[in-house]
Design a protein around this motif. Structure first.
Motif, short mmCIF file in Angstrom:
data_model
loop_
_atom_site.label_atom_id
_atom_site.label_comp_id
_atom_site.label_asym_id
_atom_site.label_seq_id
_atom_site.Cartn_x
_atom_site.Cartn_y
_atom_site.Cartn_z
N ALA A 15 0.83 -1.21 0.00
CA ALA A 15 0.00 0.00 0.00
C ALA A 15 0.87 1.26 0.00
O ALA A 15 0.57 2.24 -0.70
N LEU A 16 1.96 1.26 0.77
CA LEU A 16 2.89 2.39 0.76
C LEU A 16 3.49 2.57 -0.64
O LEU A 16 3.61 3.71 -1.15
N SER A 17 3.85 1.46 -1.27
CA SER A 17 4.44 1.51 -2.61
C SER A 17 3.45 2.08 -3.63
O SER A 17 3.82 2.89 -4.50
N LEU A 18 2.19 1.67 -3.53
CA LEU A 18 1.17 2.16 -4.45
C LEU A 18 0.93 3.66 -4.25
O LEU A 18 0.72 4.40 -5.22
N ALA A 19 0.95 4.09 -2.98
CA ALA A 19 0.78 5.52 -2.70
C ALA A 19 1.94 6.32 -3.27
O ALA A 19 1.76 7.42 -3.82
N LEU A 20 3.16 5.76 -3.16
CA LEU A 20 4.34 6.44 -3.71
C LEU A 20 4.25 6.52 -5.24
O LEU A 20 4.55 7.56 -5.84
N LEU A 21 3.84 5.44 -5.89
CA LEU A 21 3.67 5.45 -7.35
C LEU A 21 2.62 6.50 -7.77
O LEU A 21 2.80 7.19 -8.78
N LYS A 22 1.56 6.60 -7.01
CA LYS A 22 0.53 7.60 -7.29
C LYS A 22 1.11 9.01 -7.23
O LYS A 22 0.85 9.85 -8.11
N GLN A 23 1.91 9.28 -6.20
CA GLN A 23 2.52 10.60 -6.05
C GLN A 23 3.48 10.90 -7.20
O GLN A 23 3.63 12.05 -7.61
N ARG A 24 4.11 9.84 -7.72
CA ARG A 24 5.06 10.01 -8.82
C ARG A 24 4.38 10.01 -10.19
O ARG A 24 5.03 10.18 -11.21
N GLY A 25 3.08 9.77 -10.22
CA GLY A 25 2.36 9.75 -11.48
C GLY A 25 2.60 8.51 -12.31
O GLY A 25 2.46 8.53 -13.54
#
Length: 629
Positions: A355-365
């Motif tokens: 979930a942390l990884s997915l949130a980071l990917l979201k922030q990075r577009g």
């Protein structure tokens, strides 16, 4: 002509020989215990402030309401005295000199000569031996223990202590009560005494050998062997699904499994197991292997096998697990398969980090993941469940001191902590069978895996405990990782979450609340019967545990309290539909709809990623160094 020695004389000689062995083993035991390395005392139990609060609350109650305290005491005294008189009458009518095992009818579970006092309490499998009911002496001990346990539990339950302290007091009081069970001591365990007499002490010799072996194997610490360590070999009769390691870095080996069908779904699936344990809990025997089952359904499956850290991993944090673990594995899988997106699954702490990884990917577009599945995952730690009794400052401060000194949180401490959440099942009953009855541990694949645990890097352990478990920053306020503040609402792709009804590690209501807080519009939540492992490793062929389905979790975090439009976990379950059997098929149907068309089956590896070695790889069997190089 030689005459044969009388049987009773041979028995005496055997007994004396066994007593001599006990003396020899006792010396080994002392030497083994001397090997124990000192650890932070704060890891051994709750801080003194908890007991001080309990004592203060009890004294306040005495001053404010002395009649209530006296009523409790008199009630307990009355029950104890009544039972003592009944037991006295039963003991007085026994045949003089009779040994407990020689009571007429005891071997068949019948009543003793005059019958022991009736047992009013619920049946307790710790006291399943007939002598606990038929023999007045053992029945007296059992019932006095039960009366005392009831009195202690009542007193603790009625103490005026608030919130988490109340939960902790009740938990640790229960730990003390369970530890003091008469079944745990040789002199008051009829089954152990009977066997010791019947074997002329051989059962005690074997039990002491088992005890010494366990202490020697754990460098002076006592950790009961739950399974026969010689019955299984990883890669042979465990973790035996065909596959190959196709990538390796300092954090993980990536296993690609050989196809079992001529065609597979285009989009690959990557499964992240928790690095607190080893991945093969999902690949035990073939009949209950989730990994084998997924492959047989027609998917290209990759599984991460995490490294078992040694002290050289001291400075590895969650950032490294995300960047060099999750995101790197996703990148490699996309390159091997040529697919733009993957489906990802995370189990327990790996679900949290997914979930942390997915949130980071979201922030990075970036959007390399099409859908996410979470097994027994906590992302909102506002209610930590049973394991929360070990997540207060007294324990976490001690863990931080320990890992600062050692560089890792050793697997021993985690194994012991999780065992105490089910102490009768995972500590006392196995210890009785092994140490007092002298029995060999069973050949049980799941328990073998349970004893094959891993270490945690110092920095990662503190980040997880402070920032996520205690601070709950991912769900509240933002969790800082890799220079970015991550929020649970950033997880907005299709989600399938499975929680387990009796999970003592990841409480299902907390799992539900975390899913409700995610930003996804496409959410499916399933509640499986059973616990943290059995609820997940639940193949359809067994038709053992059922599951619940209901409305998609939604609303704001306030929704867990019935505000903001979201159902509380309790409301969700009340309206959920129960289904017999495993949830695996339901998940596969959901996954299939998000995995694309069929393509020819893929063999492990590619031109850029040649096969390195057969599955299960090298990391899963490697023994980490105890000291940093």
């Amino acid at each position: 002509m030689a005459t044969e020695e009388p049987a009773d004389l041979r028995d005496v000689e055997t007994l004396n020989a066994n007593l001599a062995k006990v003396e020899e083993l006792s010396q080994r035991l002392v030497a083994a215990m001397a090997a124990r390395k000192p650890s932070d005392k704060g890891l051994e139990g709750p801080g003194q402030d908890l007991y001080a609060k309990a004592a203060s609350a009890y004294m306040s109650e005495m001053m404010a309401n002395p009649a209530r305290i006296i009523e409790h005491q008199v009630g307990y005294w009355g029950k104890a005295l009544k039972h003592f008189v009944e037991a006295n009458h039963a003991l007085a009518s026994m045949t003089p000199g009779a040994f407990p095992g020689a009571i007429p009818g005891a071997e068949a579970g019948a009543a003793g000569p005059s019958g022991a006092p009736a047992d009013p309490g619920p049946k307790d499998r710790r006291f399943s031996n007939p002598l606990w009911d038929t023999h007045p002496y053992f029945n007296f001990i059992k019932q006095q223990y039960q009366l005392s346990a009831e009195a202690i539990e009542t007193s603790v339950r009625e103490l005026e202590v608030e919130g988490r302290d109340k939960q902790r007091l009740e938990f640790f009081a229960r730990q003390i009560i369970d530890m003091m069970s008469p079944a745990n001591f040789l002199a008051t365990n009829p089954e152990a005494l009977e066997k010791a007499v019947a074997t002329n002490g051989q059962s005690l010799v074997q039990g002491l050998e088992n005890l010494v072996r366990d202490i020697e194997a754990n460098d002076g610490e006592l950790l009961v062997s739950l399974s026969d360590r010689d019955a299984f070999t990883v890669g042979e009769n465990l973790a035996a699904t065909e596959g190959s390691v196709v990538y390796r870095n300092s954090m993980f080996e990536l296993i690609q499994y050989a196809p079992a069908t001529e065609k597979v779904r285009a989009r690959p699936l990557i499964l992240f197991p928790p690095w607190i344990n080893k991945f093969y809990v999902l690949d035990l025997k073939p009949r209950n292997s989730l990994i084998r089952w997924i492959v047989e359904q027609g998917y290209t499956l990759f599984v991460v096998s995490w490294v078992n850290p040694d002290p050289s991993y001291r400075d590895v944090g969650l950032e490294t697990y995300v960047e060099d673990g999750f995101l790197e594995a996703i990148r490699v899988v996309r390159e091997i398969t040529g697919e733009e997106q993957v489906n990802a699954t995370g189990y327990c702490i790996a679900g949290t980090t997914l979930a942390l990884s997915l949130a980071l990917l979201k922030q990075r577009g970036e959007a390399p993941v099409a859908s996410a599945t979470f097994f027994t995952t906590l992302t909102d730690f506002s209610d930590k469940g049973e394991v929360g009794v070990f997540l207060t400052d007294d324990f976490v401060d001690a863990i931080e001191r320990e890992v600062t000194e050692k560089g890792i949180l050793q697997s021993f401490f985690m194994s012991r902590t999780f065992s105490y959440l089910r102490s009768n099942d995972l500590i006392y009953q196995p210890a009785i069978r092994s140490y007092m009855l002298g029995e060999a541990p069973p050949a049980f694949d799941l328990l073998y895996w349970n004893g094959d645990s891993t270490n945690l890097p110092a920095r990662m352990a503190v980040q997880y405990l402070r920032g996520l478990c205690q601070g709950n920053r991912f769900a509240e306020g933002g969790f800082d990782l890799a220079g970015t503040s991550l929020a649970l609402g950033d997880v907005d792709l299709p989600v399938f979450a499975v929680a387990c009804e009796t999970d003592h590690i990841a409480a299902w209501p907390s799992s539900y609340v975390g899913v409700a807080t995610m930003g996804s519009k496409d959410k499916t939540f399933v509640l499986s019967q059973s616990g943290h492992i059995a609820g997940i490793v639940n193949p359809p062929s067994k038709n053992k545990y059922g599951h619940y389905t209901g409305d998609a979790p939604g609303g704001s975090r306030k929704g867990r309290a019935g505000q903001g439009g979201g159902l509380t976990p309790e409301e969700w379950k009340a309206g959920a539909e129960f289904h017999e059997g495993s949830w695996w098929g339901r998940w596969e149907e959901w996954l299939r709809a998000r995995s694309g068309d069929e393509v020819p089956a893929r063999q492990p590896g590619s031109a850029d990623y040649p096969v390195l070695c057969p599955a299960p790889g090298t990391y899963v069997v490697a023994k980490p160094r105890k000291e940093a190089p």
